[in-house]
Design a protein around this motif. Structure first.
Motif, PDB file in Angstrom:
ATOM      1  N   THR A 219     -17.754 -57.582  -1.629  1.00  0.00           N
ATOM      2  CA  THR A 219     -17.228 -56.255  -1.930  1.00  0.00           C
ATOM      3  C   THR A 219     -18.399 -55.300  -2.117  1.00  0.00           C
TER       4      THR A 219
ATOM      5  N   LEU B 149     -12.637 -49.300  -4.737  1.00  0.00           N
ATOM      6  CA  LEU B 149     -12.300 -50.697  -5.034  1.00  0.00           C
ATOM      7  C   LEU B 149     -12.187 -50.932  -6.524  1.00  0.00           C
ATOM      8  N   ARG B 150     -13.068 -50.313  -7.297  1.00  0.00           N
ATOM      9  CA  ARG B 150     -13.029 -50.514  -8.753  1.00  0.00           C
ATOM     10  C   ARG B 150     -11.746 -49.942  -9.346  1.00  0.00           C
TER      11      ARG B 150
ATOM     12  N   ASP C 245     -11.630 -54.744  -6.406  1.00  0.00           N
ATOM     13  CA  ASP C 245     -12.902 -55.390  -6.718  1.00  0.00           C
ATOM     14  C   ASP C 245     -12.696 -56.564  -7.681  1.00  0.00           C
TER      15      ASP C 245
ATOM     16  N   ASN D 131     -13.431 -60.547  -6.883  1.00  0.00           N
ATOM     17  CA  ASN D 131     -14.588 -61.149  -7.540  1.00  0.00           C
ATOM     18  C   ASN D 131     -14.257 -61.987  -8.766  1.00  0.00           C
TER      19      ASN D 131
ATOM     20  N   LYS E 198     -20.426 -61.403  -4.501  1.00  0.00           N
ATOM     21  CA  LYS E 198     -21.087 -60.577  -5.514  1.00  0.00           C
ATOM     22  C   LYS E 198     -21.430 -61.351  -6.786  1.00  0.00           C
TER      23      LYS E 198
END
Length: 211
Positions: free
Chosen positions: A60, A66-67, A72, A76, A85
C-alpha cells in the motif's frame, strides 16, 4: 522554506460532477485501464477485497485516501494478505536497503491513489521519495488506484497545477505534523496508458476523499 496552507478554499477540493467522471472513465478505458465508478470509499473498501486474492503480496503506497477509507488498515493489519509495508517497517533501513527496494518495486499488487486524473485519461502521481513509483509504472503485477471525485481535472496542465497548488501544501502540513519537515514534489509519474489489459484498475469515486 515552509509551504503554507491555502488561505482560501481550493478550487481543487470539490468533487467533479457525474458527466466529468464518465468522460474520465471513458478515456481511461480507451487507454487500457479497467475503470469502475463507485459511489463512495466504503464501496471501494469492499471492492478491493474482491479484486485482490487472499494471500497475495500487497504493497500500500502512502495515501490519505487509503488511510481515511480504512483500506490501508484492512490490507496491512487484516491478516488476509502478505502485506509488504509491515515487513518493510520492521527491517533495518541500512542493512536491509536492497531487500526493501526489491520488495517495494515488484509486489503482486500495489494499491494507492493519485494526485490528479485527467478527463483525457492520464493518471498523475507526485512523490517525495519515489518508493511507490516503480510498482505503479510496471513493477507490480497489478495496480489499483482509488481516486476521489475531486481529483478529476480537464487536462495535464491543470493536473500539474493541482499537484503544486493543492496537494503539496496539504501534504506538507501532514509531514510537518508527523515528521517536522515539509514535503516536496521530487518525482512525478504520468501514466498515459496501460499496455497490459487488466493490469491497472481505477476505482473512481463519486465522493471526495483524500488530498
Amino acid at each position: 522554506m515552509t509551504t503554507s496552507m491555502p488561505a482560501t478554499p481550493s478550487p481543487f477540493a470539490d468533487p467533479a460532477p457525474g458527466q466529468r467522471l464518465e468522460r474520465a472513465a471513458t478515456a481511461l478505458a480507451a487507454h487500457g485501464f479497467t475503470v469502475e465508478i463507485l459511489d463512495d470509499a466504503a464501496a471501494a473498501r469492499t471492492r478491493i477485497q474482491d479484486l485482490i486474492p487472499e494471500g497475495a503480496e500487497v504493497f500500500t503506497a502512502a495515501s490519505e485516501t487509503l488511510r481515511l477509507s480504512g483500506i490501508d488498515e484492512d490490507i496491512n493489519a487484516g491478516g488476509r494478505y502478505r502485506a509488504i509495508k509491515p515487513r518493510v517497517l520492521a527491517m533495518d533501513r541500512v542493512t536491509g536497503a536492497d531487500d526493501i527496494r526489491r520488495l517495494l518495486a515488484g509486489p503482486d499488487v500495489i494499491v494507492g491513489s493519485v494526485a490528479a486524473l485527467t478527463e483525457t485519461g492520464s493518471l498523475v502521481i507526485a512523490s517525495g521519495s519515489g518508493s511507490q513509483l516503480p510498482g505503479y509504472a510496471g513493477g507490480a503485477a497489478r495496480a489499483i488506484w482509488v481516486v476521489g471525485a475531486q481529483k478529476v481535472v480537464p487536462d495535464l496542465d491543470t493536473a500539474l497545477r493541482r499537484v503544486e497548488e493543492h496537494c503539496l501544501p496539504l501534504e506538507s502540513a501532514r509531514t510537518q505534523e508527523a515528521y517536522g519537515w515539509d514535503s516536496a514534489v521530487n518525482r512525478l509519474l504520468v501514466l498515459n496508458a496501460e499496455h497490459r489489459p487488466g493490469r491497472g484498475t481505477v476505482l473512481l469515486l463519486r465522493e471526495a476523499i483524500g488530498f
